[in-house]
Design a protein around this motif. Sequence first.
Motif, PDB file in Angstrom:
ATOM      1  N   VAL A 113      -0.758   4.901  -1.059  1.00 22.16           N
ATOM      2  CA  VAL A 113      -1.997   4.942  -0.280  1.00 22.16           C
ATOM      3  C   VAL A 113      -1.738   5.562   1.090  1.00 22.16           C
ATOM      4  CG1 VAL A 113      -3.833   3.546   0.751  1.00 22.16           C
ATOM      5  CG2 VAL A 113      -2.844   2.903  -1.470  1.00 22.16           C
ATOM      6  N   CYS A 123      -6.739  -4.847   4.520  1.00 23.26           N
ATOM      7  CA  CYS A 123      -5.629  -4.428   3.659  1.00 23.26           C
ATOM      8  C   CYS A 123      -5.755  -4.986   2.244  1.00 23.26           C
ATOM      9  CB  CYS A 123      -4.299  -4.851   4.279  1.00 23.26           C
ATOM     10  SG  CYS A 123      -2.865  -4.241   3.368  1.00 23.26           S
ATOM     11  N   LEU A 142      -5.996   7.273  -2.099  1.00 28.05           N
ATOM     12  CA  LEU A 142      -5.602   6.108  -2.881  1.00 28.05           C
ATOM     13  C   LEU A 142      -4.317   6.327  -3.664  1.00 28.05           C
ATOM     14  CD1 LEU A 142      -9.133   5.096  -4.198  1.00 28.05           C
ATOM     15  CD2 LEU A 142      -7.828   4.039  -2.330  1.00 28.05           C
ATOM     16  N   ALA A 184      -8.193  -2.849   0.325  1.00 26.14           N
ATOM     17  CA  ALA A 184      -7.619  -1.527   0.056  1.00 26.14           C
ATOM     18  C   ALA A 184      -6.607  -1.595  -1.079  1.00 26.14           C
ATOM     19  CB  ALA A 184      -6.959  -0.983   1.315  1.00 26.14           C
ATOM     20  N   LEU A 223       0.834  -1.206   0.000  1.00 29.16           N
ATOM     21  CA  LEU A 223       0.000   0.000   0.000  1.00 29.16           C
ATOM     22  C   LEU A 223       0.868   1.254   0.000  1.00 29.16           C
ATOM     23  CD1 LEU A 223      -2.944  -0.720   2.488  1.00 29.16           C
ATOM     24  CD2 LEU A 223      -2.926  -0.919  -0.002  1.00 29.16           C
ATOM     25  N   PHE A 275      -3.107   5.722   4.808  1.00 29.28           N
ATOM     26  CA  PHE A 275      -3.993   4.949   5.680  1.00 29.28           C
ATOM     27  C   PHE A 275      -3.493   4.990   7.115  1.00 29.28           C
ATOM     28  CE2 PHE A 275      -0.690   2.003   4.407  1.00 29.28           C
ATOM     29  CZ  PHE A 275      -0.425   1.277   5.560  1.00 29.28           C
ATOM     30  N   VAL A 303      -8.602   4.128   5.196  1.00 30.79           N
ATOM     31  CA  VAL A 303      -7.960   4.611   3.972  1.00 30.79           C
ATOM     32  C   VAL A 303      -8.555   5.975   3.599  1.00 30.79           C
ATOM     33  CG1 VAL A 303      -7.463   4.135   1.545  1.00 30.79           C
ATOM     34  CG2 VAL A 303      -7.606   2.254   3.201  1.00 30.79           C
ATOM     35  N   SER A 350     -18.310   1.049   3.255  1.00 31.12           N
ATOM     36  CA  SER A 350     -17.154   0.151   3.340  1.00 31.12           C
ATOM     37  C   SER A 350     -17.499  -0.924   4.377  1.00 31.12           C
ATOM     38  CB  SER A 350     -15.875   0.923   3.682  1.00 31.12           C
ATOM     39  OG  SER A 350     -16.040   1.725   4.845  1.00 31.12           O
ATOM     40  N   LEU A 353     -11.413  -0.693   5.807  1.00 28.30           N
ATOM     41  CA  LEU A 353     -11.260  -1.863   4.948  1.00 28.30           C
ATOM     42  C   LEU A 353     -10.200  -2.808   5.502  1.00 28.30           C
ATOM     43  CD1 LEU A 353     -11.131   0.003   1.508  1.00 28.30           C
ATOM     44  CD2 LEU A 353     -13.071  -1.352   2.363  1.00 28.30           C
TER      45      LEU A 353
END
Length: 310
Positions: free
Chosen positions: A137, A176, A162, A179, A132, A139, A159, A210, A174
Amino acid sequence: MLRTRRILAFLVAAALFVPAATAQPVPAIPKPKPSAEGTGSATDNPEGNAPRARPGEADDPAAPDGTAAPAAAPAGPEAPPGNGPEPRPSDPAREEPTPGGGEPNGSSQAPAEGAGEPPAIDQAESDCRWRLKALGVAFEPLPAIDDGPDCRIPAPISVSELDAGLKLEPAATLSCPAAEALATWAKEVVVPAAREAFGTEPSEIVQASSYVCRTQNGEPGAKMSEHAAGNAVDILAIAVEGHGTIGLADPGAVVSDSAEGEAIAGFRARIRSQACAFFATVLGPGSDEAHATHLHLDIREREAGARICQ
């Protein structure tokens, strides 16, 4: 008589002549001339040698005016071999983090377990979070979710972005793996599709749901939804710079502020069809009444890797 006078005169003259002949004037002793250096006469140094040098002055060169140069300052203690201070050891090279090396936020230790704190994670989860980070990302780890036997996320994350400049609004809770699928789809499908259709970048993806502890479509007695495991997300709209917010429902169904036309239709079709490469389930307007307003994406595992793309 005359003879006697001549004799007396002779004697007187002789008496006067003798002192004049014997007495010689003594010449005046000339005063000594100043020496060329102006430092005193020869009588100051009977041997005609230069004055003895004081200790420590033997090697002093003469000054331009002829006087002895001042003595050099005494030398300090002799420096040890290898002049100069020893160089400080350089800081050890900083190593770039690698997958499997702990939390992707830079900490080498997993957060301590406890109420309200993110749980320790296993190797697979750690590797996923590193991926990620590589995708860009943004998060935050969350405490484990346990809302009953069918509603759990052992290591959830929140998250909020993005990719750089592509927000997820509101932030989604979410797992992982979900995501990662969402971020990869956004990066490899949504961004290039927006550039091709509108000549600009997407700035925000709007999600409607989500993690939610519920059954499929909220129907009593139905299977549990992938939302209950943090493995699903419902995409409502995508904001594109200079083109407003483009809803993913049929034209005029829900989201306003959307420009109409072939570009929007092509954009919607592309991001939906190509989502099947990243998700096991893709449902949207036309699939059924429950998905008429949004795009449902999840990573449900099925036998033989079966997918549902409608």
